[in-house]
Design a protein around this motif. Structure first.
Motif, PDB file in Angstrom:
ATOM      1  N   GLY A  59      -2.010  -2.633  -3.473  1.00 30.30           N
ATOM      2  CA  GLY A  59      -2.579  -2.011  -2.384  1.00 30.30           C
ATOM      3  C   GLY A  59      -2.693  -0.421  -3.484  1.00 30.30           C
ATOM      4  N   TYR A  60      -2.349  -0.200  -4.202  1.00 28.72           N
ATOM      5  CA  TYR A  60      -2.809   0.985  -5.340  1.00 28.72           C
ATOM      6  C   TYR A  60      -4.631   0.085  -5.788  1.00 28.72           C
ATOM      7  CZ  TYR A  60      -3.684   2.414 -10.417  1.00 28.72           C
ATOM      8  OH  TYR A  60      -4.449   3.882 -11.019  1.00 28.72           O
TER       9      TYR A  60
ATOM     10  N   ARG B 165      -6.092  -2.125  -4.075  1.00 25.43           N
ATOM     11  CA  ARG B 165      -7.170  -1.926  -3.625  1.00 25.43           C
ATOM     12  C   ARG B 165      -7.865  -1.123  -3.029  1.00 25.43           C
ATOM     13  NH1 ARG B 165      -3.922  -6.600   0.893  1.00 25.43           N
ATOM     14  NH2 ARG B 165      -4.713  -8.070  -0.415  1.00 25.43           N
ATOM     15  N   GLU B 166      -6.966   0.381  -3.327  1.00 27.05           N
ATOM     16  CA  GLU B 166      -7.412   1.475  -3.263  1.00 27.05           C
ATOM     17  C   GLU B 166      -8.443   2.007  -4.231  1.00 27.05           C
ATOM     18  OE1 GLU B 166      -4.487   4.543  -3.247  1.00 27.05           O
ATOM     19  OE2 GLU B 166      -3.697   3.175  -1.443  1.00 27.05           O
ATOM     20  N   GLN B 167      -8.321   1.721  -5.475  1.00 27.10           N
ATOM     21  CA  GLN B 167      -9.506   1.686  -6.545  1.00 27.10           C
ATOM     22  C   GLN B 167     -10.698   1.035  -5.702  1.00 27.10           C
ATOM     23  OE1 GLN B 167      -8.355   3.886  -8.448  1.00 27.10           O
ATOM     24  NE2 GLN B 167      -6.783   3.760  -7.314  1.00 27.10           N
TER      25      GLN B 167
END
Length: 385
Positions: free
Chosen positions: A320-321, A323-325
């Motif tokens: 998820g991290y 994808r958040e970037q």
């Protein structure tokens, strides 16, 4: 500029039917270079020949520059006057050049101008202008047998431009050429696209062609378009098969119970040390299994295959991290490496491999492919360097 709607082409023999196109819907915008890729037998050549009605579709419609060509076809085998007029605004470049050996280079370019009814003086002036445009002004009086493959293809392009077309169709135009010549011909097509405002639809089985010149692309399989969009959209689409084909990365997990993730870097993310930040933030060991970087449409794009310890459920937060970037992340379904390959992997000298791959992923190289890291595990504090 080019739209096909439910386009179908069925070839009938005495004892069977072969469906080459099965309900193809395609839209090519004005002024773009659009690539259609796929393996042999996917229906690519049938599609491009149906676009200018060299092949009559079994059903469906083809619209070029606002004209429904299928409505102009008429009922007979011969093209109607209206269809011939419409075709004159559609240039076509063939794989095997299709030049007349008995005519000079200038004579080959003048041929369609003769059909259009131009006078000798007009034909000569126009042909010489076109040869200068493709860089062959000094070959006007040469014959095809005296030319290289790349030069022959340039003559074919000049001939295709004779009718001042708005659309240029290219059927595997570079597949018979060596890599260096291919690059020069593709650059010529891109230059013509920009200088003349040409809309270019090209057929190819080479992913490098798409990366080099295409604004948009479509993937064909078994007569159907299974994926299409701008190259930028495809690269940022999770699960895109065409994106995987454009940037293949290899590598299998070192053992069972690990999660393998394919990460695509595009836009500003190519210059950010995202993998290092992930490792540092979550104190997680990361193995880099493979990486590649290239330039698409003047922008750097990279792909990396990494291995995370534990199952997918254990790595929901790190994934998820990423994808958040702004990265595109796909969980790869690959089998673990065989145990007998472990010794060979450990025997490889991996000195400096971490740094090399980190640079490749984070934009520190000049568009070159970053070497695989041979399943080397990088602890958090080491990757952070």
């Amino acid at each position: 500029m080019i739209t096909t709607t439910d386009l179908t082409k069925v070839y009938r023999t005495r004892d069977r039917e072969i469906t080459a196109l099965d309900g193809v819907n395609l839209h090519v915008r004005e002024g773009e270079v659009f690539g259609v890729v796929g393996q042999s037998g996917a229906g690519k050549s049938s599609l491009i020949r149906c676009v200018n009605l060299l092949e009559r579709p079994t059903s469906g419609t083809v619209t070029v520059d606002g004209q429904d060509l299928t409505a102009l076809a008429g009922g007979g085998n011969r093209a109607s006057t209206d269809l011939r007029r419409a075709r004159s605004r559609i240039g076509m470049v063939f794989q095997h050049f299709n030049l007349l050996s008995s005519r000079t280079v200038q004579g080959n370019v003048e041929l369609p101008l003769e059909i259009l009814g131009l006078t000798g003086r007009e034909r000569s002036r126009k042909a010489l202008e076109l040869l200068d445009l493709v860089g062959l002004a000094d070959k006007a009086r040469s014959y095809p047998a005296q030319l290289s493959g790349g030069q022959k293809q340039r003559v074919g392009i000049a001939r295709a431009l004779a009718g001042e077309p708005k659309v240029l169709l290219s059927d595997e135009a570079t597949s018979a050429l060596d890599p260096e010549t291919t690059r020069s011909v593709l650059q010529l097509l891109r230059d013509l696209n920009r200088q003349l405002g040409l809309t270019v639809l090209l057929i190819t089985h080479e992913m490098d062609v798409v990366k080099a010149v295409c604004d948009s692309a479509a993937l064909m399989k078994e007569g159907r378009v299974v994926e299409s969009g701008t190259v930028a959209e495809l690269l940022s689409t999770q699960g895109s098969e065409l994106a995987r084909e454009l940037f293949p990365v290899g590598g299998r997990p070192s053992s069972e119970g690990r999660t393998v993730v394919d990460v695509t870097f595009h836009g500003e993310t190519t210059t950010e040390p995202v993998i290092s930040q992930l490792s540092r933030t979550y104190n997680v060991d990361i193995s880099i299994l493979g990486a590649a970087m290239d330039t698409v449409g003047g922008k750097q794009v990279g792909r990396m295959r990494i291995e995370l310890p534990g199952s997918f459920e254990d790595n929901v937060v790190p994934i998820g991290y990423l994808r958040e970037q702004g990265l595109t992340v796909d969980v790869a379904d690959v089998a673990a490496a065989p145990e007998d390959a472990t010794d060979a992997t450990e025997a490889v000298d991996t000195t400096g491999a971490e740094d090399t791959v980190d640079k490749g992923a984070d934009g520190g190289t000049d568009g070159e492919a970053a070497p695989a890291a041979g399943q080397q595990t990088a602890r958090a504090e080491e990757v952070a360097k």
